[in-house]
Design a protein around this motif. Structure first.
Motif, PDB file in Angstrom:
ATOM      1  N   UNK A 167      -7.654   1.815  -4.128  1.00 14.14           N
ATOM      2  CA  UNK A 167      -6.899   1.579  -4.862  1.00 14.14           C
ATOM      3  C   UNK A 167      -7.078   1.256  -6.757  1.00 14.14           C
ATOM      4  N   UNK A 168      -8.226   1.277  -7.673  1.00 12.27           N
ATOM      5  CA  UNK A 168      -8.577   1.023  -8.291  1.00 12.27           C
ATOM      6  C   UNK A 168      -8.658   2.424  -8.896  1.00 12.27           C
ATOM      7  N   UNK A 169      -9.878   3.323  -8.448  1.00  8.37           N
ATOM      8  CA  UNK A 169     -10.105   4.366  -8.721  1.00  8.37           C
ATOM      9  C   UNK A 169      -8.362   5.748  -9.343  1.00  8.37           C
ATOM     10  N   UNK A 170      -7.270   5.391  -8.121  1.00  3.84           N
ATOM     11  CA  UNK A 170      -6.593   5.837  -8.747  1.00  3.84           C
ATOM     12  C   UNK A 170      -5.106   4.764  -9.307  1.00  3.84           C
ATOM     13  N   UNK A 172      -7.089   6.800   0.394  1.00  3.48           N
ATOM     14  CA  UNK A 172      -8.258   6.029   0.823  1.00  3.48           C
ATOM     15  C   UNK A 172      -7.595   4.321   0.691  1.00  3.48           C
ATOM     16  N   UNK A 173      -7.551   4.073   0.025  1.00  9.42           N
ATOM     17  CA  UNK A 173      -7.083   2.536  -0.565  1.00  9.42           C
ATOM     18  C   UNK A 173      -5.909   2.087   0.287  1.00  9.42           C
ATOM     19  N   UNK A 210       0.624  -0.672  -0.384  1.00 12.77           N
ATOM     20  CA  UNK A 210      -0.021  -0.275   0.249  1.00 12.77           C
ATOM     21  C   UNK A 210       0.769   1.052   0.064  1.00 12.77           C
ATOM     22  N   UNK A 211       2.044   1.582   0.610  1.00  9.77           N
ATOM     23  CA  UNK A 211       3.252   2.139   0.546  1.00  9.77           C
ATOM     24  C   UNK A 211       3.272   2.615  -0.390  1.00  9.77           C
ATOM     25  N   UNK A 212       4.301   1.382  -1.178  1.00 13.21           N
ATOM     26  CA  UNK A 212       4.606   2.088  -2.024  1.00 13.21           C
ATOM     27  C   UNK A 212       3.597   2.358  -3.662  1.00 13.21           C
ATOM     28  N   UNK A 213       2.607   1.031  -3.263  1.00 15.45           N
ATOM     29  CA  UNK A 213       1.912   1.992  -4.445  1.00 15.45           C
ATOM     30  C   UNK A 213       1.077   3.688  -4.379  1.00 15.45           C
ATOM     31  N   UNK A 214       0.990   4.161  -2.996  1.00 16.05           N
ATOM     32  CA  UNK A 214       1.257   5.552  -2.950  1.00 16.05           C
ATOM     33  C   UNK A 214       1.918   6.450  -3.352  1.00 16.05           C
TER      34      UNK A 214
END
Length: 237
Positions: free
Chosen positions: A160-163, A102-103, A81-85
């Protein structure tokens, strides 16, 4: 399209690859934990207390083995999650969005809730072995937490889908898959009182949503690993 400032591409590529690997590792561990417990007869939500007591009395050691991988899984989920952000942050900032955050919040919250689920399983294994009559209350709490956890999985999937869609990181079908999974998990969470009181087809909503979540997670990890940031325009001087 994700872009980076000059000189930041290598760091972003590395962050994306580490995050992608963490997603794959998380998916592997949560599946592996179920591969250990489900064939042994791990009770589904709504199962009768007598069957629950029998399982935890007979397979207390196996529950411990299945639970042993979960702390690592939670670390990997947080790293994903942190890496995706980190990868999505520039696109989010330019748009004024916060879907990635949010994700990420959903991932952190599901870690916390599932820690409670695993703790209750370990407590059930202990009380069943000692003959302590606490199974009914513990199992009801387990089922409630387990089913309500679909809310936080849905938050992670939606955010994470919308982002990822808005940044061009994931494909439309993948984003749609995540939203359908989120809808199934949300429906299961809303219907928690019915799901935990009856061992019937309603429990399949959450199961279908969870299986779709695992697929979504693997594909998201691969998308992060393939991410090649587009360098920003050269600057003078």
């Amino acid at each position: 399209m994700l872009r980076t400032q000059p000189g930041t591409a290598p760091a972003l590529v590395n962050s994306a690859r580490v995050s992608g690997l963490a997603a794959l590792g998380f998916a592997f561990l949560i599946v592996a934990g179920n591969v250990v417990l489900v064939p042994a007869g791990l009770p589904r939500t709504g199962t009768g207390i007598a069957e629950v007591e029998e399982f935890f009395r007979a397979h207390g050691g196996l529950v411990g083995v299945g639970s042993a991988v979960t702390p690592v899984a939670w670390v990997l989920a947080t790293l994903f999650g942190a890496g995706a952000v980190r990868v999505l942050w520039r696109s989010e900032r330019d748009r004024g969005d916060a879907w990635a955050l949010f994700g990420f919040a959903g991932l952190v919250l599901q870690n916390a809730v599932f820690a409670g689920v695993v703790a209750i399983r370990l407590a059930l294994a202990s009380t069943a072995a000692d003959g302590v009559g606490a199974t009914g209350g513990l199992w009801a709490l387990h089922d409630a937490l387990f089913t309500l956890n679909g809310t936080f999985l849905a938050v992670a999937l939606v955010g994470l889908s919308l982002a990822g869609l808005r940044a061009g990181l994931i494909r439309p079908w993948h984003g749609g898959w995540g939203l359908v999974s989120a809808a199934l998990l949300s429906c299961s969470a809303v219907l928690t009182p019915l799901v935990i009181d009856h061992d019937g087809p309603l429990g399949l909503l959450g199961l279908a949503g969870w299986l779709m979540w695992v697929v979504w997670l693997v594909v998201y990890g691969l998308a992060l690993m393939r991410r090649v940031p587009v360098p920003g325009p050269p600057t003078g001087g």
